[in-house]
Design an enzyme around this catalytic site. Structure first.
Site, PDB file in Angstrom:
ATOM      1  CB  THR A 171      -0.905   0.020   1.250  1.00  0.00           C
ATOM      2  OG1 THR A 171      -0.055  -0.187   2.405  1.00  0.00           O
ATOM      3  CG2 THR A 171      -1.955  -1.075   1.200  1.00  0.00           C
ATOM      4  N   GLY A 172       2.175   1.128   0.047  1.00  0.00           N
ATOM      5  CA  GLY A 172       3.050   2.302   0.120  1.00  0.00           C
ATOM      6  C   GLY A 172       3.332   2.908  -1.242  1.00  0.00           C
TER       7      GLY A 172
ATOM      8  CB  SER B 201      -3.654  -0.353   4.612  1.00  0.00           C
ATOM      9  OG  SER B 201      -2.299  -0.531   4.686  1.00  0.00           O
TER      10      SER B 201
ATOM     11  NE  ARG C 298      19.304  -0.151  -0.041  1.00  0.00           N
ATOM     12  CZ  ARG C 298      18.669   0.976   0.221  1.00  0.00           C
ATOM     13  NH1 ARG C 298      19.289   1.983   0.822  1.00  0.00           N
ATOM     14  NH2 ARG C 298      17.412   1.123  -0.135  1.00  0.00           N
TER      15      ARG C 298
ATOM     16  CB  CYS D 179      15.645   6.191  -4.889  1.00  0.00           C
ATOM     17  SG  CYS D 179      15.467   7.045  -3.323  1.00  0.00           S
TER      18      CYS D 179
ATOM     19  CD  GLN E  97      18.007  12.362  -2.011  1.00  0.00           C
ATOM     20  OE1 GLN E  97      19.195  12.486  -1.719  1.00  0.00           O
ATOM     21  NE2 GLN E  97      17.217  11.509  -1.393  1.00  0.00           N
TER      22      GLN E  97
ATOM     23  CG  HIS F  69      15.433  11.276  -6.014  1.00  0.00           C
ATOM     24  ND1 HIS F  69      14.309  11.835  -5.437  1.00  0.00           N
ATOM     25  CD2 HIS F  69      15.759  10.210  -5.236  1.00  0.00           C
ATOM     26  CE1 HIS F  69      13.967  11.132  -4.364  1.00  0.00           C
ATOM     27  NE2 HIS F  69      14.829  10.136  -4.227  1.00  0.00           N
TER      28      HIS F  69
ATOM     29  CG  ASN G 153      11.616   9.231  -6.167  1.00  0.00           C
ATOM     30  OD1 ASN G 153      11.285  10.153  -6.919  1.00  0.00           O
ATOM     31  ND2 ASN G 153      10.924   8.896  -5.101  1.00  0.00           N
TER      32      ASN G 153
HETATM   33  N1  LIG Z   1      10.079   6.065  -1.862  1.00  0.00           N
HETATM   34  C1  LIG Z   1      11.177   5.817  -2.556  1.00  0.00           C
HETATM   35  O1  LIG Z   1      11.517   6.516  -3.519  1.00  0.00           O
HETATM   36  C2  LIG Z   1      12.045   4.656  -2.175  1.00  0.00           C
HETATM   37  C3  LIG Z   1      13.108   4.352  -3.018  1.00  0.00           C
HETATM   38  C4  LIG Z   1      13.934   3.272  -2.691  1.00  0.00           C
HETATM   39  C5  LIG Z   1      13.679   2.555  -1.554  1.00  0.00           C
HETATM   40  N2  LIG Z   1      12.624   2.885  -0.740  1.00  0.00           N
HETATM   41  C6  LIG Z   1      12.405   2.084   0.460  1.00  0.00           C
HETATM   42  O2  LIG Z   1      11.190   1.351   0.282  1.00  0.00           O
HETATM   43  C7  LIG Z   1      10.533   1.198   1.545  1.00  0.00           C
HETATM   44  C8  LIG Z   1       9.111   1.727   1.436  1.00  0.00           C
HETATM   45  O3  LIG Z   1       9.138   3.079   1.073  1.00  0.00           O
HETATM   46  P1  LIG Z   1       7.835   3.886   0.657  1.00  0.00           P
HETATM   47  O4  LIG Z   1       8.341   5.174   0.168  1.00  0.00           O
HETATM   48  O5  LIG Z   1       6.954   3.054  -0.210  1.00  0.00           O
HETATM   49  O6  LIG Z   1       7.116   4.092   2.098  1.00  0.00           O
HETATM   50  P2  LIG Z   1       5.577   4.361   2.431  1.00  0.00           P
HETATM   51  O7  LIG Z   1       4.900   5.061   1.318  1.00  0.00           O
HETATM   52  O8  LIG Z   1       5.579   4.984   3.772  1.00  0.00           O
HETATM   53  O9  LIG Z   1       4.955   2.872   2.537  1.00  0.00           O
HETATM   54  C9  LIG Z   1       5.339   1.987   3.553  1.00  0.00           C
HETATM   55  C10 LIG Z   1       4.665   0.650   3.346  1.00  0.00           C
HETATM   56  O10 LIG Z   1       5.121  -0.267   4.342  1.00  0.00           O
HETATM   57  C11 LIG Z   1       3.994  -0.809   5.026  1.00  0.00           C
HETATM   58  N3  LIG Z   1       4.379  -1.114   6.410  1.00  0.00           N
HETATM   59  C12 LIG Z   1       4.852  -0.259   7.343  1.00  0.00           C
HETATM   60  N4  LIG Z   1       5.080  -0.926   8.498  1.00  0.00           N
HETATM   61  C13 LIG Z   1       4.747  -2.225   8.281  1.00  0.00           C
HETATM   62  C14 LIG Z   1       4.755  -3.392   9.075  1.00  0.00           C
HETATM   63  N5  LIG Z   1       5.167  -3.369  10.340  1.00  0.00           N
HETATM   64  N6  LIG Z   1       4.342  -4.548   8.518  1.00  0.00           N
HETATM   65  C15 LIG Z   1       3.919  -4.599   7.232  1.00  0.00           C
HETATM   66  N7  LIG Z   1       3.885  -3.509   6.428  1.00  0.00           N
HETATM   67  C16 LIG Z   1       4.296  -2.347   6.949  1.00  0.00           C
HETATM   68  C17 LIG Z   1       2.951   0.280   4.925  1.00  0.00           C
HETATM   69  O11 LIG Z   1       1.677  -0.281   5.161  1.00  0.00           O
HETATM   70  P3  LIG Z   1       0.432   0.579   5.742  1.00  0.00           P
HETATM   71  O12 LIG Z   1      -0.350   1.059   4.542  1.00  0.00           O
HETATM   72  O13 LIG Z   1      -0.315  -0.452   6.527  1.00  0.00           O
HETATM   73  O14 LIG Z   1       0.983   1.697   6.570  1.00  0.00           O
HETATM   74  C18 LIG Z   1       3.142   0.697   3.488  1.00  0.00           C
HETATM   75  O15 LIG Z   1       2.569  -0.258   2.620  1.00  0.00           O
HETATM   76  C19 LIG Z   1      11.407   1.909   2.568  1.00  0.00           C
HETATM   77  O16 LIG Z   1      12.263   0.977   3.163  1.00  0.00           O
HETATM   78  C20 LIG Z   1      12.193   2.882   1.723  1.00  0.00           C
HETATM   79  O17 LIG Z   1      13.434   3.222   2.309  1.00  0.00           O
HETATM   80  C21 LIG Z   1      11.795   3.910  -1.037  1.00  0.00           C
END
Ligand SMILES: NC(=O)c1ccc[n+]([C@@H]2O[C@H](COP(=O)([O-])OP(=O)(O)OC[C@H]3O[C@@H](n4cnc5c(N)ncnc54)[C@H](OP(=O)(O)O)[C@@H]3O)[C@@H](O)[C@H]2O)c1
Length: 332
Positions: A10-11, A39, A95, A124, A151, A239, A306
């Site tokens: 869902t993120g 969610s 990593r 990213c 970013q 980014h 990103n």
């Molecule tokens: N955003 C980027 O550009 C990017 C790029 C590279 C890597 N990342 C990495 O990817 C990961 C996610 O990033 P995001 O940007 O997508 O974050 P986000 O939008 O905040 O989404 C986080 C996701 O993780 C879920 N979650 C959180 N705690 C959890 C738990 N205890 N058990 C199961 N699910 C859980 C959330 O579910 P709910 O809906 O239930 O809260 C949501 O689906 C991070 O580690 C981040 O560092 C992100």
């Protein structure tokens, strides 16, 4: 029968991974979505989101795509691996582990040969930089890099996009902006000169440290000097990076353009922009020019979405390689 788990579905990244699995016709017979209690039970793309907790059934998955933060990965990734899945993790949890390959699909797919069930997706900002720099590093070697990032807020997740929007809307409506929650300062109509967090006693942010460490690991060259400043800007997606590089052997801008034109996943433009890169899988490179202050230095401007190449696209590309390997076409 191929079964795929998407943890953090869902993120910001999870939703794009789901889109890409569909768009790229990933050969999955079943895709199961997991998230937190916030969610679980909601519907996403016709599937009900499952709660990832002690009662969750983790058996029978071939591949698990994780994007739910480092804490969730540390707690749950090995449990999926123990049940037979290959985990491709978007977080920073593994990593730095020397036994875990850190893979950019166009740059070092050979590293996948040595995985033990866990594969890490780079940060990213590092990801797009690697796609742009690997062809140059292969041709003439890179001695030193100076990178300044610009970013977008989606790099911090879906809540950060809401924070930017709420602040911008308030300011345009002539009312006080809501207080910053995710960043140390307002992000709307502002620039934050330190993206990421400072660890105790460190004058660089964790985002800056990630780029230094991950660049050397992916390019398999510990001798590269790297100076990084990571900056957060009020852009929703993509980014941008101002990159200055000093090569080991001389190379001119024309030869660099030729190398990058032939490299996979790159589009050359005069001045790429984050808005135009958003929603695209490629890395956009422009403003390639000689740095007159040094005989072997060049500057360039590198932009990429990103959420796509910086996270979801690369994770799905790795999943495709893993699935092909499982189906009997190993990574060469
Ligand atoms: N955003 C980027 O550009 C990017 C790029 C590279 C890597 N990342 C990495 O990817 C990961 C996610 O990033 P995001 O940007 O997508 O974050 P986000 O939008 O905040 O989404 C986080 C996701 O993780 C879920 N979650 C959180 N705690 C959890 C738990 N205890 N058990 C199961 N699910 C859980 C959330 O579910 P709910 O809906 O239930 O809260 C949501 O689906 C991070 O580690 C981040 O560092 C992100």
């Amino acid at each position: 029968m191929t079964r795929v788990a998407v943890v953090g579905a869902t993120g910001a990244v999870g939703r794009v991974m789901l889109e890409l699995l569909h768009q790229r016709a990933f050969p999955a017979d079943e895709i199961v979505l997991f998230a937190s209690a916030r969610s679980a039970g909601t519907e996403l793309g016709g599937r009900t989101v499952q709660l990832l907790d002690e009662n969750a059934d983790l058996s029978g998955f071939d591949i698990a795509l994780f994007s739910a933060g480092a804490g969730t990965s540390k707690m749950w990734a090995s449990r999926f691996v123990d049940q037979g899945a290959v985990v491709i993790d978007n977080s920073s949890a593994f990593r730095r582990d020397p036994s875990v390959p850190l893979v950019v699909s166009e740059v070092n797919p050979h590293a996948l040969r040595h995985h033990h069930g866990l594969i890490a997706n780079p940060n990213c900002s590092t990801m797009q930089l690697m796609v742009a720099l690997a062809p140059i590093h292969r041709a003439v070697g890179i001695e030193r890099l100076i990178v300044s990032t610009y970013q977008s807020v989606s790099g911090t997740g879906k809540a950060a996009v809401q924070e930017l929007d709420a602040q911008a809307r308030a300011d345009l409506d002539g009312v006080p902006m809501p207080a910053p929650e995710l960043y140390p300062d307002h992000i709307a109509f502002n620039v934050i000169g330190a993206a990421g967090n400072f660890a105790e006693g460190d004058d660089h942010t964790d985002e800056e440290r990630k780029m230094m460490f991950e660049t050397r690991k992916i390019l398999e060259d510990e001798s590269i000097g790297i100076a990084v400043t990571c900056v957060r800007v009020p852009v929703r997606v993509s980014h941008s990076e101002a990159v200055n590089l000093q090569t080991r052997e001389p190379i001119g801008p024309d030869r660099v353009r030729e190398l990058l034109a032939d490299a996979p996943g790159i589009i050359l433009e005069h001045v790429p922009s984050p808005l135009r890169a958003a929603g695209r899988d490629e890395v956009f490179v422009g403003r390639i020019r000689r740095d007159d202050s040094h005989p072997r230095a060049l500057s360039m401007w590198v932009v990429s979405d990103n959420l796509r190449k910086g996270a979801a696209t690369n994770a799905v590309q790795i999943a495709e390689l893993v699935a092909a390997d499982r189906a009997g076409s190993p990574v060469s």
